[in-house]
Design a protein around this motif. Structure first.
Motif, PDB file in Angstrom:
ATOM      1  N   ASN A 188      -2.419   4.165  -8.713  1.00  0.00           N
ATOM      2  CA  ASN A 188      -2.152   6.111  -8.291  1.00  0.00           C
ATOM      3  C   ASN A 188      -0.713   5.975  -7.452  1.00  0.00           C
ATOM      4  O   ASN A 188       0.038   6.431  -7.287  1.00  0.00           O
ATOM      5  N   GLN A 189       0.327   4.572  -7.813  1.00  0.00           N
ATOM      6  CA  GLN A 189       1.617   4.094  -7.222  1.00  0.00           C
ATOM      7  C   GLN A 189       2.365   4.645  -7.755  1.00  0.00           C
ATOM      8  O   GLN A 189       4.264   4.267  -7.939  1.00  0.00           O
ATOM      9  N   TYR A 218      -3.546   0.013  -8.703  1.00  0.00           N
ATOM     10  CA  TYR A 218      -2.149   0.430  -7.902  1.00  0.00           C
ATOM     11  C   TYR A 218      -1.438   1.675  -9.248  1.00  0.00           C
ATOM     12  O   TYR A 218      -0.433   2.237  -8.636  1.00  0.00           O
ATOM     13  N   LYS A 262       1.096  -1.362  -0.068  1.00  0.00           N
ATOM     14  CA  LYS A 262       0.101   0.231   0.004  1.00  0.00           C
ATOM     15  C   LYS A 262       0.401   0.878  -0.080  1.00  0.00           C
ATOM     16  O   LYS A 262       0.651   2.179  -0.867  1.00  0.00           O
ATOM     17  N   LYS A 263       2.112   1.011   0.637  1.00  0.00           N
ATOM     18  CA  LYS A 263       2.344   2.880   0.415  1.00  0.00           C
ATOM     19  C   LYS A 263       4.283   2.652  -0.121  1.00  0.00           C
ATOM     20  O   LYS A 263       4.824   3.092  -0.082  1.00  0.00           O
ATOM     21  N   VAL A 289       5.836   3.064  -3.256  1.00  0.00           N
ATOM     22  CA  VAL A 289       6.083   3.599  -4.945  1.00  0.00           C
ATOM     23  C   VAL A 289       6.371   2.428  -6.057  1.00  0.00           C
ATOM     24  O   VAL A 289       7.559   1.419  -6.183  1.00  0.00           O
TER      25      VAL A 289
END
Length: 257
Positions: A115-116, A113, A95-96, A98
């Motif tokens: 947006n990452q 995913y 989740k966190k 990049v």
């Protein structure tokens, strides 16, 4: 309470068993602490340095990553299922993280995913969490319309970690861009037919760009595992200064034999 204690013990034993199956981690000294290199399987590995954890092409299921810190950064090289593995991504705590990837991966990665993802293409660079990352070509030779890995779709990567240049080849043959590399401290080079190249091509390329430390990885093809022992012999007969490190990237397959 007894059940909780038993469950905790069971979980600890399970994690230790998975860790025992993982290839042994290596340590590389950098200008700022140790870089830990953890082979996982096939083309997947984990790099840990300066409090950051980097997953490369996470694949094969979350079980393989038990006992490994959750990723801060994920590098994906290509769209094929042994590189872009949505099931493994879903099963991990990402989740966190990049995600650095080529456009083709960004186009196919599940919506949750997107947006990452930070997209870079061949020849471009990005700095994430204090780590410069350059995307370089990875492709098959000769270049044809039906190539499994056409030039420009996927990324190989060069990371500068604590002053050390780390090269991750991705699915490629002995392309001119690989042969022209300079000052590579650690290299991960694929060698599996018919997807990438054979051990002769790989040895020839490695002898040309001369990494200080070299790991054969991604060496399972349609005919089984490449002969990495023969590869090491070919390289070191001509250049003993290249530290070819053979690690068992396929512990579960070896266990079945």
């Amino acid at each position: 309470m007894k059940f909780k204690a038993f469950f905790t013990l069971f979980l600890a034993v399970a994690i230790l068993q998975v860790q025992a199956q993982q290839p042994k981690a290596d340590m590389i000294k950098t200008e700022k602490g140790q870089l830990k290199i953890q082979p996982i399987t096939h083309g997947s590995l984990v790099l840990q340095w300066n409090g950051k954890t980097i997953y490369v092409d996470p694949y094969g299921g979350a079980e393989l990553y038990k006992g490994v810190a959750k990723p801060d950064l994920i590098l994906i090289t290509d769209i094929h299922g042994d590189h872009l593995d949505a099931k493994t991504l879903d099963a991990l705590d990402t989740k966190k993280a990049v995600i650095v990837a080529p456009q083709a991966v960004a186009d196919q990665i599940p919506e949750k995913y997107k947006n990452q993802v930070k997209v870079i293409s061949n020849g471009q660079s990005i700095n994430e969490m204090g780590i410069p990352i350059a995307a370089i070509p990875m492709y098959n030779l000769p270049e044809t319309d039906d190539s499994k890995h056409p030039k420009g779709r996927g990324n190989g990567y060069i990371l500068n970690i604590g002053g050390k240049n780390i090269y991750i080849s991705g699915d490629t043959e002995d392309i001119p861009e690989m042969r022209a590399l300079e000052n590579i401290d650690v290299a991960f080079v694929s060698m599996n037919l018919p997807y990438t190249m054979d051990i002769n091509q790989a040895a020839s390329a490695v002898l040309e760009f001369k990494p200080k430390v070299m790991y054969p990885y991604h060496y399972r093809g349609t005919e089984g595992l490449a002969d990495v022992d023969a590869f090491k012999k070919m390289v070191n007969e001509q250049d003993k200064n290249i530290d070819v490190r053979l690690r068992n990237w396929y512990p579960m397959e070896a266990k079945k034999k």
